[in-house]
Write a protein that holds these residues in place. Structure first.
Motif, PDB file in Angstrom:
ATOM      1  N   ASP A 173     -49.420  -0.522  -4.176  1.00  0.00           N
ATOM      2  CA  ASP A 173     -50.444  -0.541  -5.229  1.00  0.00           C
ATOM      3  C   ASP A 173     -50.003   0.299  -6.420  1.00  0.00           C
ATOM      4  OD1 ASP A 173     -52.118  -2.210  -3.803  1.00  0.00           O
ATOM      5  OD2 ASP A 173     -53.303  -0.568  -2.946  1.00  0.00           O
ATOM      6  N   ASP A 174     -49.414   1.455  -6.127  1.00  0.00           N
ATOM      7  CA  ASP A 174     -48.920   2.310  -7.210  1.00  0.00           C
ATOM      8  C   ASP A 174     -47.810   1.603  -7.978  1.00  0.00           C
ATOM      9  OD1 ASP A 174     -50.577   4.540  -6.611  1.00  0.00           O
ATOM     10  OD2 ASP A 174     -49.235   5.091  -4.969  1.00  0.00           O
ATOM     11  N   LEU A 175     -46.926   0.935  -7.243  1.00  0.00           N
ATOM     12  CA  LEU A 175     -45.828   0.206  -7.869  1.00  0.00           C
ATOM     13  C   LEU A 175     -46.360  -0.880  -8.797  1.00  0.00           C
ATOM     14  CD1 LEU A 175     -42.859  -0.716  -8.181  1.00  0.00           C
ATOM     15  CD2 LEU A 175     -43.180  -2.077  -6.106  1.00  0.00           C
ATOM     16  N   LEU A 176     -47.326  -1.663  -8.313  1.00  0.00           N
ATOM     17  CA  LEU A 176     -47.867  -2.752  -9.125  1.00  0.00           C
ATOM     18  C   LEU A 176     -48.585  -2.220 -10.362  1.00  0.00           C
ATOM     19  CD1 LEU A 176     -48.578  -5.671  -9.720  1.00  0.00           C
ATOM     20  CD2 LEU A 176     -50.494  -5.472  -8.101  1.00  0.00           C
ATOM     21  N   THR A 177     -49.432  -1.226 -10.163  1.00  0.00           N
ATOM     22  CA  THR A 177     -50.196  -0.663 -11.280  1.00  0.00           C
ATOM     23  C   THR A 177     -49.267  -0.097 -12.343  1.00  0.00           C
ATOM     24  OG1 THR A 177     -52.065  -0.125  -9.828  1.00  0.00           O
ATOM     25  CG2 THR A 177     -51.939   1.037 -11.933  1.00  0.00           C
ATOM     26  N   ALA A 178     -48.277   0.660 -11.908  1.00  0.00           N
ATOM     27  CA  ALA A 178     -47.335   1.252 -12.859  1.00  0.00           C
ATOM     28  C   ALA A 178     -46.530   0.168 -13.569  1.00  0.00           C
ATOM     29  CB  ALA A 178     -46.400   2.212 -12.128  1.00  0.00           C
ATOM     30  N   SER A 179     -46.079  -0.823 -12.827  1.00  0.00           N
ATOM     31  CA  SER A 179     -45.256  -1.890 -13.417  1.00  0.00           C
ATOM     32  C   SER A 179     -46.023  -2.674 -14.469  1.00  0.00           C
ATOM     33  CB  SER A 179     -44.755  -2.831 -12.320  1.00  0.00           C
ATOM     34  OG  SER A 179     -43.905  -2.149 -11.422  1.00  0.00           O
ATOM     35  N   GLN A 180     -47.322  -2.884 -14.218  1.00  0.00           N
ATOM     36  CA  GLN A 180     -48.143  -3.587 -15.197  1.00  0.00           C
ATOM     37  C   GLN A 180     -48.268  -2.784 -16.490  1.00  0.00           C
ATOM     38  OE1 GLN A 180     -51.535  -4.177 -12.543  1.00  0.00           O
ATOM     39  NE2 GLN A 180     -51.203  -6.398 -12.596  1.00  0.00           N
ATOM     40  N   LYS A 181     -48.420  -1.476 -16.357  1.00  0.00           N
ATOM     41  CA  LYS A 181     -48.541  -0.628 -17.543  1.00  0.00           C
ATOM     42  C   LYS A 181     -47.204  -0.496 -18.282  1.00  0.00           C
ATOM     43  CE  LYS A 181     -52.371   2.178 -15.733  1.00  0.00           C
ATOM     44  NZ  LYS A 181     -52.793   3.545 -15.308  1.00  0.00           N
ATOM     45  N   LEU A 182     -46.121  -0.637 -17.549  1.00  0.00           N
ATOM     46  CA  LEU A 182     -44.793  -0.431 -18.117  1.00  0.00           C
ATOM     47  C   LEU A 182     -44.177  -1.698 -18.702  1.00  0.00           C
ATOM     48  CD1 LEU A 182     -43.536   1.899 -15.262  1.00  0.00           C
ATOM     49  CD2 LEU A 182     -43.649   2.574 -17.675  1.00  0.00           C
ATOM     50  N   THR A 183     -44.806  -2.836 -18.448  1.00  0.00           N
ATOM     51  CA  THR A 183     -44.324  -4.107 -18.987  1.00  0.00           C
ATOM     52  C   THR A 183     -44.879  -4.318 -20.395  1.00  0.00           C
ATOM     53  OG1 THR A 183     -44.155  -5.068 -16.768  1.00  0.00           O
ATOM     54  CG2 THR A 183     -44.237  -6.601 -18.622  1.00  0.00           C
ATOM     55  N   LYS A 184     -44.008  -4.649 -21.348  1.00  0.00           N
ATOM     56  CA  LYS A 184     -44.432  -4.810 -22.737  1.00  0.00           C
ATOM     57  C   LYS A 184     -44.043  -6.191 -23.256  1.00  0.00           C
ATOM     58  CE  LYS A 184     -44.295  -0.015 -24.404  1.00  0.00           C
ATOM     59  NZ  LYS A 184     -43.670   0.889 -25.412  1.00  0.00           N
ATOM     60  N   LYS A 185     -44.896  -6.724 -24.120  1.00  0.00           N
ATOM     61  CA  LYS A 185     -44.629  -8.026 -24.735  1.00  0.00           C
ATOM     62  C   LYS A 185     -44.573  -7.904 -26.256  1.00  0.00           C
ATOM     63  CE  LYS A 185     -46.541 -11.303 -21.358  1.00  0.00           C
ATOM     64  NZ  LYS A 185     -47.502 -12.423 -21.179  1.00  0.00           N
ATOM     65  N   ASP A 186     -43.770  -8.774 -26.831  1.00  0.00           N
ATOM     66  CA  ASP A 186     -43.763  -8.962 -28.280  1.00  0.00           C
ATOM     67  C   ASP A 186     -44.181 -10.410 -28.495  1.00  0.00           C
ATOM     68  OD1 ASP A 186     -43.419  -9.080 -30.972  1.00  0.00           O
ATOM     69  OD2 ASP A 186     -41.247  -8.740 -30.945  1.00  0.00           O
ATOM     70  N   GLY A 187     -45.476 -10.608 -28.741  1.00  0.00           N
ATOM     71  CA  GLY A 187     -46.013 -11.961 -28.747  1.00  0.00           C
ATOM     72  C   GLY A 187     -46.044 -12.486 -27.322  1.00  0.00           C
ATOM     73  N   ASP A 188     -45.411 -13.626 -27.092  1.00  0.00           N
ATOM     74  CA  ASP A 188     -45.349 -14.193 -25.747  1.00  0.00           C
ATOM     75  C   ASP A 188     -44.084 -13.763 -24.994  1.00  0.00           C
ATOM     76  OD1 ASP A 188     -47.736 -15.538 -26.101  1.00  0.00           O
ATOM     77  OD2 ASP A 188     -46.763 -17.350 -26.910  1.00  0.00           O
ATOM     78  N   LYS A 189     -43.221 -13.031 -25.673  1.00  0.00           N
ATOM     79  CA  LYS A 189     -41.945 -12.654 -25.061  1.00  0.00           C
ATOM     80  C   LYS A 189     -42.014 -11.248 -24.472  1.00  0.00           C
ATOM     81  CE  LYS A 189     -37.025 -12.135 -26.114  1.00  0.00           C
ATOM     82  NZ  LYS A 189     -35.993 -12.176 -27.186  1.00  0.00           N
TER      83      LYS A 189
END
Length: 426
Positions: A173-189
């Motif tokens: 759960d910690d891995l998923l939560t952190a990964s979601q916060k750490l993923t960034k988009k520029d538009g759809d990319k």
């Protein structure tokens, strides 16, 4: 007359065998009467130099034993098998996951009697990792180089996202939560990924063991399609295709056919999980602010061990002397050059927990080197069966659609279960 001829022929054959044996034994002696051993290893030039340095130390302790290092950088398994088939097997050989391909063919000498005679406490010296070199009650190699899957994380990216650094208590759960916060988009990319998950077997297999699953049960029967394994692999696949916090195979290809280690080095991946070797790659990148931590857990802690062991071949005519060498190389003095030369994590627990290792400047900045000692306590017993290579091919073939196209995890594991059952019944 006929009986006399048969008798003479028998005597001649006997003498021929004895002369051959004596000649063979003489060939394993140096001109000065010292015992001559051969030792095969793989790796790079730096690995070769470190092994030679360690053998030089062994020479100081055992001056009557000469060890010739045979460096085989490519096609190691094939060339060693050719040596064995030609009755020119090395006395000592480096090996890893393929250990029981050799042991099942009676090509390795069991070490139990030597271990007992030397009064080596395997648990105290190596922790549980030596079990991976054991089969049917026999130990076929002593662990030499150690390490396991650990977490590499980009501290700057964590700080920017306001995410706390990983610890040994991290969960899925910690891995998923952190990964979601750490993923960034520029538009759809997606321009920054949370975690790197891939189709290499240690990466997905670790999830299975953390979820209480595994590949084989205690009796050696396949259990890869268990509910625990289906849930574990689905989670790993979902990180890629459902949550989109990890690059897919297509993403890696579109980025220049690179992998997670390279993406981490570019500062575009917040969490990488891999082995000791990535310390060197990460350290070469200026201004990459990173650290390491033990792998996450779920129902259980669990990480895949890397490294290699040292075995004695059955063809060796000097097994006692060969064991003296591998006992020394896996002891504290013999393991120190591994640390001093930044080669790897040592398999010897005392060295792994020593100030020499914990205070070593492996990177250009301080890192949590105690991660390796903590990880040593989490190591799982791997399914290193004689059919290891065939099993790996099944994994590659059956899981390709899962990783690339988000295919059915349950279908892939059910097919793999059937294939493993057929394979192990041969």
């Amino acid at each position: 007359m006929k009986k006399a001829n048969i008798f003479l022929l028998t005597i001649m054959l006997f003498l021929g065998v004895m002369l051959t044996a004596c000649s063979s034994d003489a060939n394993s002696k140096s001109d000065d009467g010292k015992t001559k051993l051969t030792f095969t290893m793989w790796g790079g030039e730096s690995d070769k130099e470190t092994y030679q340095e360690r053998l030089d130390l062994a020479k100081e302790k055992f001056p009557d034993i000469d060890v010739e290092l045979i460096y085989i950088p490519k096609e190691y398994a094939q060339k060693v098998q050719t040596m064995i088939a030609g009755n020119t097997a090395p006395d000592i050989m480096q090996l890893a996951e393929e250990v029981h391909i050799y042991s099942s063919k009676n090509q390795l000498a069991p070490l139990n009697e030597f271990i007992e005679s030397a009064e080596i406490d395997l648990d105290a010296r190596f922790g549980s990792v030596y079990n991976n070199y054991s089969r049917e009650g026999n130990v076929y190699a002593l662990p030499d180089r150690g390490g396991s899957i650990i977490v590499y994380y980009n501290k700057d990216l964590f700080d920017e996202a306001g995410v706390e650094y990983p610890t040994e208590d991290w969960t899925w759960d910690d891995l998923l939560t952190a990964s979601q916060k750490l993923t960034k988009k520029d538009g759809d990319k997606i321009v920054q990924w949370g975690v790197g998950v891939g189709d290499w077997w240690p990466l997905w297999m670790s999830f299975m063991y953390q979820n209480g699953g595994g590949i084989l049960d205690e009796d050696g029967n396949p259990i890869i399609n268990s509910p625990e394994n289906i849930e574990a692999m689905q989670f790993a696949v979902d990180l890629i295709h459902k949550y989109q916090v990890a690059p897919s195979n297509k993403d890696y290809a579109n980025m220049g056919d690179i992998g997670a280690d390279q993406l981490f080095a570019q500062g575009k991946l917040a969490i990488d999980y891999t082995g000791f070797w990535n310390i060197g790659g990460a350290s070469e990148v200026e201004d990459l602010n990173w650290d390491i931590a033990p792998l996450w857990k779920n129902k259980e802690k669990g990480t895949i061990p890397f490294g290699s062991g040292l075995a004695i071949t059955n063809q060796s005519k000097h097994k006692e002397e060969a064991f003296k060498i591998i006992e020394f190389l896996t002891g504290e003095e013999g393991q120190l050059p591994i640390v001093e030369n930044n080669q790897d994590a040592p398999a010897n627990v005392a060295v792994l927990e020593s100030d020499t290792f914990l205070e070593k400047d492996f990177a250009k900045h301080p890192i949590n080197t105690d991660t390796f000692a903590k990880s040593a306590e989490m190591i799982i017993e791997m399914p290193l069966i004689p059919e290891w290579n065939e099993m790996q091919k099944l994994f590659t073939d059956n899981f390709a659609d899962v990783w690339t196209n988000n295919g059915s995890v349950e279908d892939a594991l059910n097919k793999t279960q059937q294939d493993l059952e057929k394979l192990l019944k041969k």
